[in-house]
Design a protein around this motif. Structure first.
Motif, PDB file in Angstrom:
ATOM      1  N   VAL A 150     -15.133  -7.310  10.178  1.00  0.00           N
ATOM      2  CA  VAL A 150     -13.752  -6.964  10.092  1.00  0.00           C
ATOM      3  C   VAL A 150     -13.123  -6.944   8.937  1.00  0.00           C
ATOM      4  CG1 VAL A 150     -11.383  -7.618  11.329  1.00  0.00           C
ATOM      5  CG2 VAL A 150     -13.443  -7.332  12.569  1.00  0.00           C
ATOM      6  N   LEU A 151     -13.307  -8.320   8.251  1.00  0.00           N
ATOM      7  CA  LEU A 151     -12.726  -8.644   6.925  1.00  0.00           C
ATOM      8  C   LEU A 151     -13.003  -7.477   5.874  1.00  0.00           C
ATOM      9  CD1 LEU A 151     -12.895 -12.428   6.730  1.00  0.00           C
ATOM     10  CD2 LEU A 151     -10.886 -11.044   7.024  1.00  0.00           C
ATOM     11  N   GLY A 152     -14.481  -7.127   5.785  1.00  0.00           N
ATOM     12  CA  GLY A 152     -15.216  -6.121   5.170  1.00  0.00           C
ATOM     13  C   GLY A 152     -14.243  -4.673   5.148  1.00  0.00           C
ATOM     14  N   LEU A 153     -14.124  -4.288   6.460  1.00  0.00           N
ATOM     15  CA  LEU A 153     -13.433  -3.313   6.847  1.00  0.00           C
ATOM     16  C   LEU A 153     -12.009  -2.930   6.404  1.00  0.00           C
ATOM     17  CD1 LEU A 153     -14.867  -2.452  10.480  1.00  0.00           C
ATOM     18  CD2 LEU A 153     -15.265  -0.990   8.286  1.00  0.00           C
ATOM     19  N   TYR A 154     -11.456  -4.360   6.634  1.00  0.00           N
ATOM     20  CA  TYR A 154      -9.906  -4.301   6.340  1.00  0.00           C
ATOM     21  C   TYR A 154      -9.744  -4.234   4.581  1.00  0.00           C
ATOM     22  CZ  TYR A 154      -5.400  -6.333   5.448  1.00  0.00           C
ATOM     23  OH  TYR A 154      -3.953  -6.532   4.646  1.00  0.00           O
ATOM     24  N   ASP A 155     -10.896  -4.856   3.870  1.00  0.00           N
ATOM     25  CA  ASP A 155     -10.851  -4.988   2.646  1.00  0.00           C
ATOM     26  C   ASP A 155     -10.947  -3.514   1.973  1.00  0.00           C
ATOM     27  OD1 ASP A 155     -10.793  -6.211  -0.247  1.00  0.00           O
ATOM     28  OD2 ASP A 155     -12.679  -5.730  -0.320  1.00  0.00           O
ATOM     29  N   GLN A 156     -11.893  -2.681   2.642  1.00  0.00           N
ATOM     30  CA  GLN A 156     -12.148  -1.387   2.290  1.00  0.00           C
ATOM     31  C   GLN A 156     -11.075  -0.509   2.601  1.00  0.00           C
ATOM     32  OE1 GLN A 156     -15.502   0.015   4.419  1.00  0.00           O
ATOM     33  NE2 GLN A 156     -15.580   2.078   3.240  1.00  0.00           N
ATOM     34  N   HIS A 157     -10.411  -0.694   3.804  1.00  0.00           N
ATOM     35  CA  HIS A 157      -9.288   0.047   4.094  1.00  0.00           C
ATOM     36  C   HIS A 157      -8.121  -0.017   3.027  1.00  0.00           C
ATOM     37  CE1 HIS A 157      -5.978   2.127   6.400  1.00  0.00           C
ATOM     38  NE2 HIS A 157      -5.432   0.992   6.352  1.00  0.00           N
ATOM     39  N   ASP A 158      -7.828  -1.609   2.916  1.00  0.00           N
ATOM     40  CA  ASP A 158      -6.857  -1.949   1.832  1.00  0.00           C
ATOM     41  C   ASP A 158      -7.001  -1.217   0.468  1.00  0.00           C
ATOM     42  OD1 ASP A 158      -4.761  -3.269   1.200  1.00  0.00           O
ATOM     43  OD2 ASP A 158      -5.970  -4.921   0.043  1.00  0.00           O
ATOM     44  N   ARG A 159      -8.389  -1.135   0.028  1.00  0.00           N
ATOM     45  CA  ARG A 159      -8.595  -0.535  -1.738  1.00  0.00           C
ATOM     46  C   ARG A 159      -8.439   0.933  -1.316  1.00  0.00           C
ATOM     47  NH1 ARG A 159     -14.261  -1.506  -2.137  1.00  0.00           N
ATOM     48  NH2 ARG A 159     -14.466  -2.719  -0.238  1.00  0.00           N
ATOM     49  N   ALA A 160      -8.827   1.640  -0.228  1.00  0.00           N
ATOM     50  CA  ALA A 160      -8.690   2.881  -0.109  1.00  0.00           C
ATOM     51  C   ALA A 160      -6.982   3.498  -0.051  1.00  0.00           C
ATOM     52  CB  ALA A 160      -9.197   3.592   1.265  1.00  0.00           C
ATOM     53  N   GLN A 161      -6.384   2.474   0.713  1.00  0.00           N
ATOM     54  CA  GLN A 161      -5.036   2.810   0.974  1.00  0.00           C
ATOM     55  C   GLN A 161      -4.360   2.529  -0.669  1.00  0.00           C
ATOM     56  OE1 GLN A 161      -2.986   3.747   3.486  1.00  0.00           O
ATOM     57  NE2 GLN A 161      -1.511   4.232   1.872  1.00  0.00           N
ATOM     58  N   ARG A 162      -4.776   1.644  -1.339  1.00  0.00           N
ATOM     59  CA  ARG A 162      -4.056   1.216  -2.572  1.00  0.00           C
ATOM     60  C   ARG A 162      -4.394   2.436  -3.579  1.00  0.00           C
ATOM     61  NH1 ARG A 162      -6.288  -3.620  -3.606  1.00  0.00           N
ATOM     62  NH2 ARG A 162      -8.103  -2.821  -4.985  1.00  0.00           N
ATOM     63  N   ARG A 163      -5.556   3.026  -3.571  1.00  0.00           N
ATOM     64  CA  ARG A 163      -6.164   4.234  -4.294  1.00  0.00           C
ATOM     65  C   ARG A 163      -5.152   5.379  -3.927  1.00  0.00           C
ATOM     66  NH1 ARG A 163     -10.455   5.834  -7.277  1.00  0.00           N
ATOM     67  NH2 ARG A 163     -10.968   8.030  -6.877  1.00  0.00           N
ATOM     68  N   GLN A 164      -5.094   5.445  -2.646  1.00  0.00           N
ATOM     69  CA  GLN A 164      -3.955   6.719  -2.471  1.00  0.00           C
ATOM     70  C   GLN A 164      -2.608   6.429  -2.893  1.00  0.00           C
ATOM     71  OE1 GLN A 164      -4.183   7.242   1.792  1.00  0.00           O
ATOM     72  NE2 GLN A 164      -6.434   7.965   1.959  1.00  0.00           N
ATOM     73  N   ASP A 165      -2.045   5.249  -2.810  1.00  0.00           N
ATOM     74  CA  ASP A 165      -0.969   5.054  -3.195  1.00  0.00           C
ATOM     75  C   ASP A 165      -0.599   4.929  -4.808  1.00  0.00           C
ATOM     76  OD1 ASP A 165      -0.052   4.312  -0.745  1.00  0.00           O
ATOM     77  OD2 ASP A 165      -0.214   2.022  -1.050  1.00  0.00           O
ATOM     78  N   ILE A 166      -1.717   4.761  -5.430  1.00  0.00           N
ATOM     79  CA  ILE A 166      -1.777   4.761  -7.010  1.00  0.00           C
ATOM     80  C   ILE A 166      -1.486   6.362  -7.458  1.00  0.00           C
ATOM     81  CG2 ILE A 166      -3.070   4.617  -9.085  1.00  0.00           C
ATOM     82  CD1 ILE A 166      -3.973   1.758  -7.769  1.00  0.00           C
ATOM     83  N   LEU A 167      -2.709   6.945  -6.767  1.00  0.00           N
ATOM     84  CA  LEU A 167      -2.652   8.709  -7.127  1.00  0.00           C
ATOM     85  C   LEU A 167      -1.333   9.161  -6.830  1.00  0.00           C
ATOM     86  CD1 LEU A 167      -6.103   9.427  -6.008  1.00  0.00           C
ATOM     87  CD2 LEU A 167      -5.234   9.507  -8.427  1.00  0.00           C
ATOM     88  N   ALA A 168      -0.754   8.924  -5.463  1.00  0.00           N
ATOM     89  CA  ALA A 168       0.541   9.420  -5.093  1.00  0.00           C
ATOM     90  C   ALA A 168       1.555   9.065  -6.249  1.00  0.00           C
ATOM     91  CB  ALA A 168       1.109   9.057  -3.795  1.00  0.00           C
ATOM     92  N   ALA A 169       1.752   8.039  -6.686  1.00  0.00           N
ATOM     93  CA  ALA A 169       2.654   7.412  -7.339  1.00  0.00           C
ATOM     94  C   ALA A 169       2.601   8.113  -8.790  1.00  0.00           C
ATOM     95  CB  ALA A 169       2.730   5.922  -7.514  1.00  0.00           C
ATOM     96  N   ALA A 170       1.350   8.220  -9.416  1.00  0.00           N
ATOM     97  CA  ALA A 170       1.019   8.883 -10.722  1.00  0.00           C
ATOM     98  C   ALA A 170       1.239  10.470 -10.555  1.00  0.00           C
ATOM     99  CB  ALA A 170      -0.399   8.592 -11.063  1.00  0.00           C
TER     100      ALA A 170
END
Length: 196
Positions: free
Chosen positions: A62-82
């Motif tokens: 569960v922690l691994g999936l949460y971390d993976q989801h968190d990284r994917a969400q951060r990546r999307q947020d960065i690209l959207a902001a850029a």
């Protein structure tokens, strides 16, 4: 005869004489019961260990999936902001430059924000004098590096620029390198460079 009796007979604590085979059977029966009890305890321990291991594995997954989801969400947020920051930077119209420059500043921070704000008055006069209009379009964006607090993104943008000297417009392609930082729950542009 007495030797034979010793082998085949056994005396119990109550004084009764039993054949050795019967005594052995009772002794074995006690050992078997004791083995069953040990076996039941072993199963209980094994079950407890299996439960602990299963729980630990579930938590880890569960922690691994949460971390993976968190990284994917951060990546999307960065690209959207850029993408949005680059679009704001390449989409400016002399007829409402105050609004367009405010959009750039809203997604900016640090030195980039200070420099752009300091040049706003001069740029307002310049784009008005030239009747400049730039309509940006983001073609592609990719993250060069990122962590929880900062990121570097390369953005490719096209822009159709019209002004007094080129009323029919001319196409321009920009390759921008944007540095972003995470502040107050948002990704903001701290630096912009033209890289080609």
């Amino acid at each position: 005869m007495s030797g034979t009796m010793n082998r085949t007979m056994s005396v119990t604590a109550s004084g009764k004489t039993l054949p050795s085979r019967a005594w052995s059977s009772r002794a074995w029966s006690g050992r078997a019961w004791s083995g069953r009890a040990w076996s039941g305890r072993a199963w209980s321990v094994a079950l407890a260990v299996a439960t602990v291991l299963t729980t630990a594995l579930t938590i880890w997954l569960v922690l691994g999936l949460y971390d993976q989801h968190d990284r994917a969400q951060r990546r999307q947020d960065i690209l959207a902001a850029a993408r949005q920051s680059a679009l704001n930077f390449t989409s400016l119209d002399y007829r409402h430059y105050d609004r367009d420059s405010a959009n750039v500043l809203q997604g900016a921070t640090g030195d980039f924000k200070k420099q752009f704000a300091a040049q706003t008055e001069q740029l307002t006069k310049l784009v008005a004098a030239n009747e400049s209009v730039s309509e940006g379009q983001i073609l592609d964006a990719g993250i060069v590096r990122s962590d929880e607090h900062s990121a570097r993104v390369l953005v490719v943008a096209d822009s159709k620029v019209t002004n007094a000297a080129a009323p029919k417009g001319e196409a321009r392609t920009y390759r921008l390198q944007l540095d972003l930082v995470h502040r107050n729950g948002r990704w903001l542009t701290s630096d912009v460079e033209f890289v080609g």
